[in-house]
Design an enzyme around this catalytic site. Structure first.
Site, short mmCIF file in Angstrom:
data_model
loop_
_atom_site.label_atom_id
_atom_site.label_comp_id
_atom_site.label_asym_id
_atom_site.label_seq_id
_atom_site.Cartn_x
_atom_site.Cartn_y
_atom_site.Cartn_z
CG HIS A 148 -1.93 -1.09 1.05
ND1 HIS A 148 -3.25 -0.80 0.29
CD2 HIS A 148 -2.01 -2.18 1.72
CE1 HIS A 148 -4.02 -2.18 0.48
NE2 HIS A 148 -3.29 -2.74 1.22
CG ASP B 7 -0.77 5.41 -0.10
OD1 ASP B 7 -1.81 5.16 -0.59
OD2 ASP B 7 -0.42 5.42 1.14
CD GLU C 197 -8.54 2.35 -7.16
OE1 GLU C 197 -9.03 1.32 -7.58
OE2 GLU C 197 -8.62 2.61 -5.98
#
Length: 352
Positions: free
Chosen positions: A222, A226, A253
């Protein structure tokens, strides 16, 4: 405390009572005009374009009439004296004064953001030059405006990307729908009027989704996901669209871009440039990331939800037909490839 001091405090209280940028700008000019009546007051946004500064009009006050310019018309440079004084103020980072042939004085005050960069300039055209004390007061009011604007923008920005957040999107779409609705009504009621909608500014909303983002998160984590979101956000705001167009992080997203274009082909071209820029960028570790885009004109929908729903429908089509594509909702609807999202069933009853 004298009456003038009370008046100043009241005006400052009014400036800081609004959370809408356009209303805030009008309140700023109203305050300046009440304290120091002038022939003409204009507020310009300053943005950097390569080695040059680009100016767009935010609000103006003439004969006590104050207008916030949502259309952001470009600065008319026919008056070279005004233009030179503005750019001198930007270059010097200080108040500049110049005289005109008709006996007026032009004063230009730069406004600084939290980073010390000039983001706006205030132009006052007057037949009486303010005293040094009055000039300091005007500059102080500009600082109040700048600081308060920074606080407003902080609450409107997504923490990860620095883009506008989802909460501000509905308000922006609603304002555009109201504004475009007036143009639409003009066309219906006055078909021969020179103000027909064909000459109006048209707004387009695109919903943008990073393709295969779950796979990126699953394979690289993750934190890296990001980073991809941040890089895509930076690519979209790195000169691909104009300074007065807006980019939002819609969630996860997904992004939303609200831009102005004369017609659907121009809007398609802009969204295609965004898609191509992302696809051509070399991302660390995974090399290529692509995006899919669905867009629609903001014009006669019933609500912001309908606008988003129509753009989403075009996005779903792009995702389901190969990804890394841009599609227009209206074209897909005309071709029979998607269904109208305005016909919503609720409790078994079709509302529209």
């Amino acid at each position: 405390m004298n009456h003038n001091s009370i008046r100043i405090i009241d005006n400052l209280a009014e400036i800081t009572s609004y959370h809408d940028r356009h209303v805030l700008e009008k309140s700023l000019l109203k305050t300046i005009n009440e304290l120091f009546p002038a022939k003409d007051i204009r507020l310009f946004r300053v943005s950097e374009q390569s080695d040059n500064h680009d100016l767009s009009l935010l609000a103006y006050c003439v004969n006590d009439v104050i207008v916030s310019s949502d259309e952001n018309p470009r600065l008319v440079t026919e008056d070279k004296g005004i233009s030179e004084t503005i750019f001198q103020a930007i270059e010097a980072g200080d108040v500049q004064l110049s005289s005109t042939e008709n006996g007026l004085w032009n004063l230009v005050y730069p406004a600084f953001d939290a980073h010390g960069d000039i983001f706006a300039v205030l132009l006052i055209s007057t037949d009486l030059v303010p005293s040094n004390g009055d000039q300091r007061l005007i500059y102080g009011i500009l600082r109040v405006y700048s600081n308060y604007l920074a606080l407003i923008e902080k609450t409107q920005k997504d923490k990860l990307t620095g883009l506008y957040n989802r909460e501000t999107l509905d308000n922006e779409i609603t304002k555009i729908l109201v504004r475009q609705g007036r143009h639409f009504n003009d066309q219906i009621t006055s078909p021969n009027d020179s103000r027909r909608r064909s000459f109006a500014v048209k707004y387009w909303l695109g919903v943008i989704d990073i393709d295969n983002f779950k796979t990126i998160n699953d394979n690289f984590g993750h934190l890296y996901g990001d980073e991809v979101i941040i890089l895509v956000a930076r690519l979209m705001t790195s000169g691909l669209i104009r300074d007065d167009d807006l980019v939002y992080r819609y969630g996860g997203e997904e992004f939303v871009v609200v831009l102005k274009a004369a017609n659907e082909d121009d809007a398609m071209h802009t969204f295609e440039r965004i898609r191509e820029m992302v696809a051509a960028h070399k991302f660390p570790q995974i090399n290529q990331v692509t995006i899919s885009i669905g867009f629609v004109e903001i014009v006669a929908q019933s609500s912001p939800a309908d606008v988003i729903g129509e753009a989403d429908e075009a996005l779903y089509y792009a995702k389901g037909n190969g990804r890394n594509q841009v599609h227009s909702y209206s074209r897909l609807l005309q071709e029979g490839k998607v269904k109208s999202v305005s016909k919503v069933a609720h409790g078994g009853v079709e509302l529209f």
